[in-house]
Design a protein around this motif. Sequence first.
Motif, PDB file in Angstrom:
ATOM      1  N   UNK A   1      -9.052   1.222 -13.881  1.00 11.46           N
ATOM      2  CA  UNK A   1      -9.762   2.259 -14.610  1.00 11.46           C
ATOM      3  C   UNK A   1      -9.348   3.613 -14.077  1.00 11.46           C
ATOM      4  N   UNK A   2      -9.775   4.672 -14.795  1.00  8.71           N
ATOM      5  CA  UNK A   2      -9.430   6.025 -14.352  1.00  8.71           C
ATOM      6  C   UNK A   2     -10.012   6.320 -12.976  1.00  8.71           C
ATOM      7  N   UNK A   3     -11.256   5.852 -12.735  1.00 13.20           N
ATOM      8  CA  UNK A   3     -11.874   6.084 -11.435  1.00 13.20           C
ATOM      9  C   UNK A   3     -11.093   5.355 -10.342  1.00 13.20           C
ATOM     10  N   UNK A   4     -10.726   4.103 -10.629  1.00 15.12           N
ATOM     11  CA  UNK A   4      -9.942   3.342  -9.657  1.00 15.12           C
ATOM     12  C   UNK A   4      -8.609   4.034  -9.383  1.00 15.12           C
ATOM     13  N   UNK A   5      -8.012   4.573 -10.439  1.00 22.69           N
ATOM     14  CA  UNK A   5      -6.697   5.204 -10.293  1.00 22.69           C
ATOM     15  C   UNK A   5      -6.782   6.436  -9.407  1.00 22.69           C
ATOM     16  N   UNK A   6      -7.803   7.261  -9.617  1.00 24.42           N
ATOM     17  CA  UNK A   6      -7.966   8.451  -8.790  1.00 24.42           C
ATOM     18  C   UNK A   6      -8.180   8.070  -7.328  1.00 24.42           C
ATOM     19  N   UNK A   7      -8.983   7.040  -7.093  1.00 26.18           N
ATOM     20  CA  UNK A   7      -9.241   6.602  -5.730  1.00 26.18           C
ATOM     21  C   UNK A   7      -7.975   6.080  -5.074  1.00 26.18           C
ATOM     22  N   UNK A   8      -7.128   5.401  -5.860  1.00 28.76           N
ATOM     23  CA  UNK A   8      -5.923   4.790  -5.294  1.00 28.76           C
ATOM     24  C   UNK A   8      -4.914   5.824  -4.812  1.00 28.76           C
ATOM     25  N   UNK A   9      -5.056   7.084  -5.251  1.00 27.49           N
ATOM     26  CA  UNK A   9      -4.108   8.119  -4.824  1.00 27.49           C
ATOM     27  C   UNK A   9      -4.093   8.270  -3.309  1.00 27.49           C
TER      28      UNK A   9
ATOM     29  N   UNK B   1       1.476  11.096  -0.204  1.00 28.95           N
ATOM     30  CA  UNK B   1       0.901  12.395  -0.527  1.00 28.95           C
ATOM     31  C   UNK B   1       2.060  13.387  -0.633  1.00 28.95           C
ATOM     32  N   UNK B   2       2.174  14.065  -1.754  1.00 29.58           N
ATOM     33  CA  UNK B   2       3.270  15.015  -1.935  1.00 29.58           C
ATOM     34  C   UNK B   2       2.802  16.395  -1.489  1.00 29.58           C
TER      35      UNK B   2
ATOM     36  N   UNK C   1       3.564  13.554   7.369  1.00 23.70           N
ATOM     37  CA  UNK C   1       3.028  12.750   8.472  1.00 23.70           C
ATOM     38  C   UNK C   1       1.532  13.015   8.571  1.00 23.70           C
ATOM     39  N   UNK C   2       0.729  11.955   8.650  1.00 23.15           N
ATOM     40  CA  UNK C   2      -0.716  12.128   8.769  1.00 23.15           C
ATOM     41  C   UNK C   2      -1.353  10.825   9.259  1.00 23.15           C
ATOM     42  N   UNK C   3      -2.623  10.911   9.647  1.00 24.91           N
ATOM     43  CA  UNK C   3      -3.327   9.752  10.179  1.00 24.91           C
ATOM     44  C   UNK C   3      -4.016   8.957   9.073  1.00 24.91           C
ATOM     45  N   UNK C   4      -4.036   7.630   9.242  1.00 26.19           N
ATOM     46  CA  UNK C   4      -4.762   6.760   8.320  1.00 26.19           C
ATOM     47  C   UNK C   4      -5.542   5.736   9.135  1.00 26.19           C
ATOM     48  N   UNK C   5      -6.600   5.223   8.538  1.00 24.72           N
ATOM     49  CA  UNK C   5      -7.370   4.152   9.159  1.00 24.72           C
ATOM     50  C   UNK C   5      -6.667   2.822   8.930  1.00 24.72           C
TER      51      UNK C   5
ATOM     52  N   UNK D   1       6.433   9.381   6.337  1.00 24.75           N
ATOM     53  CA  UNK D   1       7.259   8.954   5.210  1.00 24.75           C
ATOM     54  C   UNK D   1       8.679   9.478   5.371  1.00 24.75           C
ATOM     55  N   UNK D   2       9.643   8.639   5.047  1.00 23.68           N
ATOM     56  CA  UNK D   2      11.045   9.050   5.011  1.00 23.68           C
ATOM     57  C   UNK D   2      11.383   9.433   3.578  1.00 23.68           C
TER      58      UNK D   2
END
Length: 316
Positions: A3-11, A16-17, A258-262, A306-307
Motif C-alpha cells: 500500500x501507499x503507507x507501506x511504501x512510504x515506510x519502506x523508504x 537514502x539519496x 554513511x549512517x547508523x541503522x538498528x 553505500x558504494x
Amino acid sequence: MTTEMDWDKSAYYRQHYPPSLDKVIMEFHRAHSNSLRLAHDVGSGSILFASRLAEYFQHVHVSDRKSANVERARQRLDSWHAENWWKGKFTFSVTPAEKAHEIAAQGSVDLVTLIECAPWTDQDAMVDSVARSLAPNGTLAVVTTNPAPTVIGNELVNALVREFFDFWINALLQELHPNSVISKRYLAQANSGVECVPLPEGKFIQDVTKRIDINAHGRGSAAHALPGHEDMALPSRAHSDHRRYEFSSEDPEGRGWRYEVEASWFRGVIGTTGKESRLHLYESRLREIERAVTETTSTGTVTIEWTVALLLATRK
C-alpha cells in the motif's frame, strides 16, 4: 502489492539519496547547459527521484517499464504536488529505458536520470535512445549503488550481512527474472558499476564526461561487486578522455552515504519488495545478524556505507 503507507515506510530500508547527489548532478548540468525546462526520470520504479528534479526543472517526465510502478509514482507525486504546486509539473508514461526517446520531441530533453535502473537495461539501446532525446549540451546522469551496504568497523556483522544479501539477491532474481539471461546480464552490469555504460563519440562530448566512485576506497569496479558474484563483471567501455574521480563519505561530494541503522533494519529490507510472506526464508540469517549486533555493540546499532557509481555525460 504494497500500500501507499507501506511504501512510504519502506523508504527507510532503502538507499537514502543525500543532497550531495543532487548537488553533484546539478553542478555538472549547469556547467554545460542553461536550460531547466524538461527532465526525464527513467525507470523511476521504487527509487523515485522525480520530486528532487522538480526542485530545479519546470517539467519532469516519469517513466518505468512497469505500469504498477508508474501508477505508484503518480499517486506519490499527486500528494507531493498538492503541497508543492508552484514547483515542477509531472507527466507519466509506461516506457522502457530503451525507448526513452519516445516520451518527447527528439532533442528536447535537458536532463535524463537513471537511478539504479541502468544495470537492468540493454545499455547500448538505452544510451542510443537517451541520446536521441537529449538536447545539445543536455545531461545524462546514471547512478548505481551496490544493493549490499558495507558495515563499517564490525567485521563479524559485515560478513553476516554479505551472506544475507547474497541469499536475498539470488532469491529476488529467481522470482523477478526466472530468465537466467536477464539475471546474468543484470549481475554482470551491476558488478561493473557504470564502467560498462557506453558513450559513443559521435553523441557525447568525451573530455567533459565524469565517472565517479563514492566509497570505493581504491578498489575500482571491484567495489561494486555483489556478494557471491564477485567473478562476474564486464570490460570497461570508458573512453580514455573521461575524467575519473573518487570520493569518500568524508568529502562534500560523498557526504550522506554513511549512517547508523538498528539491527532490525536488515529485516525491513525484505519488506521493500512486498515479500513479507517469505520472511521465514531469511529468518535464520536475520537472527544471526541481530544477535551479532547485540553482542558486539553497546548501542544496538551499526554504521552502514553505500558504494556508489555515478556517470555524468554531455550530449554533443
